[in-house]
Design a protein around this motif. Sequence first.
Motif, PDB file in Angstrom:
ATOM      1  N   LEU A 108      34.217  44.049  38.426  1.00 54.98           N
ATOM      2  CA  LEU A 108      35.205  42.977  38.283  1.00 54.98           C
ATOM      3  C   LEU A 108      36.032  42.824  39.556  1.00 54.98           C
ATOM      4  O   LEU A 108      36.367  41.704  39.956  1.00 54.98           O
ATOM      5  CB  LEU A 108      36.120  43.262  37.090  1.00 54.98           C
ATOM      6  N   ARG A 109      36.372  43.932  40.194  1.00 58.07           N
ATOM      7  CA  ARG A 109      37.148  43.867  41.435  1.00 58.07           C
ATOM      8  C   ARG A 109      36.361  43.148  42.523  1.00 58.07           C
ATOM      9  O   ARG A 109      36.884  42.261  43.203  1.00 58.07           O
ATOM     10  CB  ARG A 109      37.524  45.275  41.912  1.00 58.07           C
ATOM     11  N   SER A 110      35.102  43.530  42.695  1.00 58.26           N
ATOM     12  CA  SER A 110      34.268  42.889  43.717  1.00 58.26           C
ATOM     13  C   SER A 110      34.137  41.396  43.449  1.00 58.26           C
ATOM     14  O   SER A 110      34.260  40.574  44.370  1.00 58.26           O
ATOM     15  CB  SER A 110      32.877  43.534  43.754  1.00 58.26           C
ATOM     16  N   ASN A 111      33.903  41.022  42.186  1.00 58.49           N
ATOM     17  CA  ASN A 111      33.719  39.613  41.869  1.00 58.49           C
ATOM     18  C   ASN A 111      35.012  38.815  41.969  1.00 58.49           C
ATOM     19  O   ASN A 111      34.984  37.610  42.239  1.00 58.49           O
ATOM     20  CB  ASN A 111      33.090  39.457  40.486  1.00 58.49           C
ATOM     21  N   LEU A 112      36.150  39.475  41.746  1.00 52.61           N
ATOM     22  CA  LEU A 112      37.426  38.799  41.950  1.00 52.61           C
ATOM     23  C   LEU A 112      37.556  38.371  43.411  1.00 52.61           C
ATOM     24  O   LEU A 112      37.929  37.227  43.710  1.00 52.61           O
ATOM     25  CB  LEU A 112      38.584  39.737  41.582  1.00 52.61           C
ATOM     26  N   LEU A 113      37.225  39.282  44.322  1.00 47.26           N
ATOM     27  CA  LEU A 113      37.344  38.988  45.752  1.00 47.26           C
ATOM     28  C   LEU A 113      36.269  38.005  46.208  1.00 47.26           C
ATOM     29  O   LEU A 113      36.483  37.262  47.180  1.00 47.26           O
ATOM     30  CB  LEU A 113      37.256  40.287  46.551  1.00 47.26           C
ATOM     31  N   LEU A 114      35.138  37.981  45.495  1.00 50.57           N
ATOM     32  CA  LEU A 114      34.056  37.044  45.820  1.00 50.57           C
ATOM     33  C   LEU A 114      34.219  35.706  45.096  1.00 50.57           C
ATOM     34  O   LEU A 114      33.454  34.772  45.337  1.00 50.57           O
ATOM     35  CB  LEU A 114      32.700  37.649  45.438  1.00 50.57           C
ATOM     36  N   ASN A 115      35.218  35.643  44.201  1.00 47.59           N
ATOM     37  CA  ASN A 115      35.429  34.459  43.351  1.00 47.59           C
ATOM     38  C   ASN A 115      34.150  34.123  42.571  1.00 47.59           C
ATOM     39  O   ASN A 115      33.715  32.970  42.505  1.00 47.59           O
ATOM     40  CB  ASN A 115      35.877  33.260  44.202  1.00 47.59           C
ATOM     41  N   LYS A 116      33.568  35.163  41.969  1.00 42.70           N
ATOM     42  CA  LYS A 116      32.289  35.035  41.268  1.00 42.70           C
ATOM     43  C   LYS A 116      32.485  35.355  39.791  1.00 42.70           C
ATOM     44  O   LYS A 116      33.138  36.345  39.437  1.00 42.70           O
ATOM     45  CB  LYS A 116      31.282  36.016  41.894  1.00 42.70           C
ATOM     46  N   PRO A 117      31.944  34.547  38.885  1.00 42.55           N
ATOM     47  CA  PRO A 117      32.116  34.798  37.440  1.00 42.55           C
ATOM     48  C   PRO A 117      31.402  36.077  36.989  1.00 42.55           C
ATOM     49  O   PRO A 117      30.401  36.487  37.580  1.00 42.55           O
ATOM     50  CB  PRO A 117      31.487  33.570  36.777  1.00 42.55           C
ATOM     51  N   THR A 118      31.923  36.682  35.926  1.00 43.86           N
ATOM     52  CA  THR A 118      31.330  37.889  35.352  1.00 43.86           C
ATOM     53  C   THR A 118      31.243  37.745  33.838  1.00 43.86           C
ATOM     54  O   THR A 118      32.199  37.327  33.195  1.00 43.86           O
ATOM     55  CB  THR A 118      32.180  39.138  35.661  1.00 43.86           C
ATOM     56  N   ARG A 119      30.086  38.091  33.295  1.00 40.83           N
ATOM     57  CA  ARG A 119      29.927  38.142  31.829  1.00 40.83           C
ATOM     58  C   ARG A 119      29.640  39.583  31.431  1.00 40.83           C
ATOM     59  O   ARG A 119      28.749  40.227  32.004  1.00 40.83           O
ATOM     60  CB  ARG A 119      28.797  37.236  31.356  1.00 40.83           C
ATOM     61  N   ILE A 120      30.401  40.089  30.466  1.00 41.74           N
ATOM     62  CA  ILE A 120      30.214  41.456  29.971  1.00 41.74           C
ATOM     63  C   ILE A 120      29.522  41.382  28.617  1.00 41.74           C
ATOM     64  O   ILE A 120      30.084  40.879  27.637  1.00 41.74           O
ATOM     65  CB  ILE A 120      31.562  42.188  29.859  1.00 41.74           C
ATOM     66  N   ASN A 121      28.287  41.861  28.564  1.00 47.94           N
ATOM     67  CA  ASN A 121      27.495  41.877  27.339  1.00 47.94           C
ATOM     68  C   ASN A 121      27.569  43.275  26.723  1.00 47.94           C
ATOM     69  O   ASN A 121      27.417  44.275  27.438  1.00 47.94           O
ATOM     70  CB  ASN A 121      26.028  41.543  27.644  1.00 47.94           C
ATOM     71  N   TYR A 122      27.802  43.346  25.432  1.00 43.64           N
ATOM     72  CA  TYR A 122      27.935  44.651  24.789  1.00 43.64           C
ATOM     73  C   TYR A 122      27.356  44.609  23.379  1.00 43.64           C
ATOM     74  O   TYR A 122      27.305  43.564  22.731  1.00 43.64           O
ATOM     75  CB  TYR A 122      29.407  45.070  24.738  1.00 43.64           C
ATOM     76  N   VAL A 123      26.902  45.776  22.925  1.00 42.70           N
ATOM     77  CA  VAL A 123      26.372  45.938  21.565  1.00 42.70           C
ATOM     78  C   VAL A 123      27.445  46.617  20.718  1.00 42.70           C
ATOM     79  O   VAL A 123      28.139  47.524  21.191  1.00 42.70           O
ATOM     80  CB  VAL A 123      25.082  46.786  21.580  1.00 42.70           C
ATOM     81  N   LYS A 146      30.552  38.789  25.707  1.00 45.38           N
ATOM     82  CA  LYS A 146      29.498  38.328  24.809  1.00 45.38           C
ATOM     83  C   LYS A 146      28.931  39.511  24.030  1.00 45.38           C
ATOM     84  O   LYS A 146      28.412  40.462  24.623  1.00 45.38           O
ATOM     85  CB  LYS A 146      28.373  37.638  25.588  1.00 45.38           C
ATOM     86  N   LYS A 147      29.054  39.449  22.723  1.00 42.23           N
ATOM     87  CA  LYS A 147      28.501  40.494  21.860  1.00 42.23           C
ATOM     88  C   LYS A 147      27.043  40.192  21.583  1.00 42.23           C
ATOM     89  O   LYS A 147      26.694  39.073  21.192  1.00 42.23           O
ATOM     90  CB  LYS A 147      29.297  40.573  20.556  1.00 42.23           C
ATOM     91  N   LYS A 152      17.654  42.404  24.894  1.00 39.35           N
ATOM     92  CA  LYS A 152      16.832  41.195  25.075  1.00 39.35           C
ATOM     93  C   LYS A 152      17.633  39.914  24.877  1.00 39.35           C
ATOM     94  O   LYS A 152      17.187  38.832  25.253  1.00 39.35           O
ATOM     95  CB  LYS A 152      15.648  41.228  24.107  1.00 39.35           C
ATOM     96  N   GLU A 153      18.820  40.046  24.281  1.00 35.61           N
ATOM     97  CA  GLU A 153      19.659  38.868  24.057  1.00 35.61           C
ATOM     98  C   GLU A 153      20.548  38.538  25.252  1.00 35.61           C
ATOM     99  O   GLU A 153      21.343  37.596  25.199  1.00 35.61           O
ATOM    100  CB  GLU A 153      20.545  39.080  22.821  1.00 35.61           C
ATOM    101  N   VAL A 154      20.427  39.321  26.324  1.00 36.52           N
ATOM    102  CA  VAL A 154      21.203  39.027  27.529  1.00 36.52           C
ATOM    103  C   VAL A 154      20.460  37.952  28.310  1.00 36.52           C
ATOM    104  O   VAL A 154      19.365  38.187  28.828  1.00 36.52           O
ATOM    105  CB  VAL A 154      21.388  40.284  28.396  1.00 36.52           C
TER     106      VAL A 154
END
Length: 614
Positions: A108-123, A146-147, A152-154
Amino acid sequence: MQNNKIQKYIENVIENMPNDWLNLTTHRLDIYDEELAKTQFLKNFENLFNNNIYEKSALANLPTAYDYIRLGHPLSCILEWSIAKNNDLPSENIISFDSKTMPILAVLRSNLLLNKPTRINYVNELPDLFDVEKLKTVYGYKFELKKVKHVKEVHEFEGSNIFIDQNEENLNFNLSSNIDFYINYKNKLGSILLINGKQNEKYVSEIQHVRRRETIAMTPKNTLRALNSFVKKPLNSKVDNTFEKDKKNVLQHLKKITGTITQPLVSSSGLSIQYAIMMGLIDDAQNNYKGKKIKFIVPPNCYGGTNDQARRVAACIKNVEIVDLPVDGDNDMIKSIDTVLNKIANENAVPFIIAEIPTNPRVEVPNLVALKKVLNAKRKTSENENAIAPVFILDQTFCPNVHFLGENETLSDVKSISYASGSKFPSGGKCTAGYCVANENAAYLMNKIESHLNICDNEATDFQYKILAEQLPSMTNRIYDAYKNTREFVSYIQKVLPEAKINFVSKELATLGFTPSVFSLDLPTKGTTEIEKENYKRTLNLKLIHLMISEIPDESKFCVSYGQLKGCYWTVPATSTQGTTKEGDKDYIVRVSVSPNLDLEKHKNVFLDFVKQL
């Protein structure tokens, strides 16, 4: 077939590994090349693997993996290499953490500085410690959740896809091109991050740097358990029920040692407690001083980790800035604090001061009466309103025995938090844990600090609490015994090499409790120009260090540590503890750390040999 070969080889390595791999917190700098730290170790390790060599002597001769085990160490490197081999990936793409949440925060820190979106997928569920609101509002991280029921649902995502795998037995990651970062939890052992795809290899160094500064690698003890799991070796089922007892003992000892009554906090390292302090204070300031700028006042030549981390925090949060505080040499800490606080008051900003007492590496102690006065001074804003009072954050790693915060002590009336690196005197060099305490005026901040210690999953491990419980009772005695050795060594050097400039506390300060066992040595130099003089001195520094470690190899080491149980440690701050400091603020001098247990006469004799060669 290859996997079976790896498994068998790792089993043999575990049986024959050097004791140092499990017990050392630091390694010798004379066999350490930071640029090649991990690649050099693993390149040589792979040569041993290819030739099926696993004798203890061969393993002991491998080059140093990393300097501090909080960054990485032989066992963590081998675990990462093993998982990489199993998944046909470069070993640098696997990074192990003591924390379960910090690998997520690193992306998340790297993507904040890159202004890049992040999706966190979890079970099933997110980690208990994952505080969505705080990560967005305090840290400034941007992400969506995203739950999913299965990997395979990612699905493909225009940004970075993180997948959290809580299957503890799984070290064979189910690779998918849709997933950029796999995170696997290992119960109480920590977590393992897999960086997937060539397009994500640019994240490797940034994520490793998060591990270096804001958290630690999976500890050697836990890594060994993970490696045993990897080779399917039955783990010791015996349950250690001493955790609660150890923790209680540690907290009681810390209160006694620091002279405070508020409940201490214990972390996985000195830098991880500093990170919790910074984020906790930012959180509090954002709630109580909405919209105001937050200023962290930091000495530019202090310990490089402190300097670097403070600037890394400021880089991520818009209203946080770093202000330099000159404290050493020709600069006076009191005058510098007064000047800086007056300026910040005029701007109506929130001041937080991070300072070392004694300073590192010049071992200077400011006038304590003047320090109390300047911190307590009432200041006005440009609008003639009362300025916000500072919080003083004291790194007292060099003198953790001094009661700065207790009743009627120097900082009792100032909002103050004190912290120390536990890898020094508190643990005698046996673990990296750190801790912090607060005086009564700052006690209200400890809940905020604790919440961020938990968000980062950076509390000390069971093993670290056990080490501290064993070592803290003898700490004050060890500090005094080491100081006596240091005072005698300093007096001897002054006698045989009076031209050298030595930075050490006065005897008067020692009577006030300032009994560090570290001093800095500015050797006499020669030359007609400043460049010639500086180059001569730098060469002389290394000549002295190499003479000491070659003549007394069992005790003298080229190492950055301090507060060890035995021996004497030598380093040049500019090339070690000040690694990330701006070049103009670095100290190219010798820093010497003396323990309570060493052959002092031998050290004197070798130093005299050095003087005779000048």
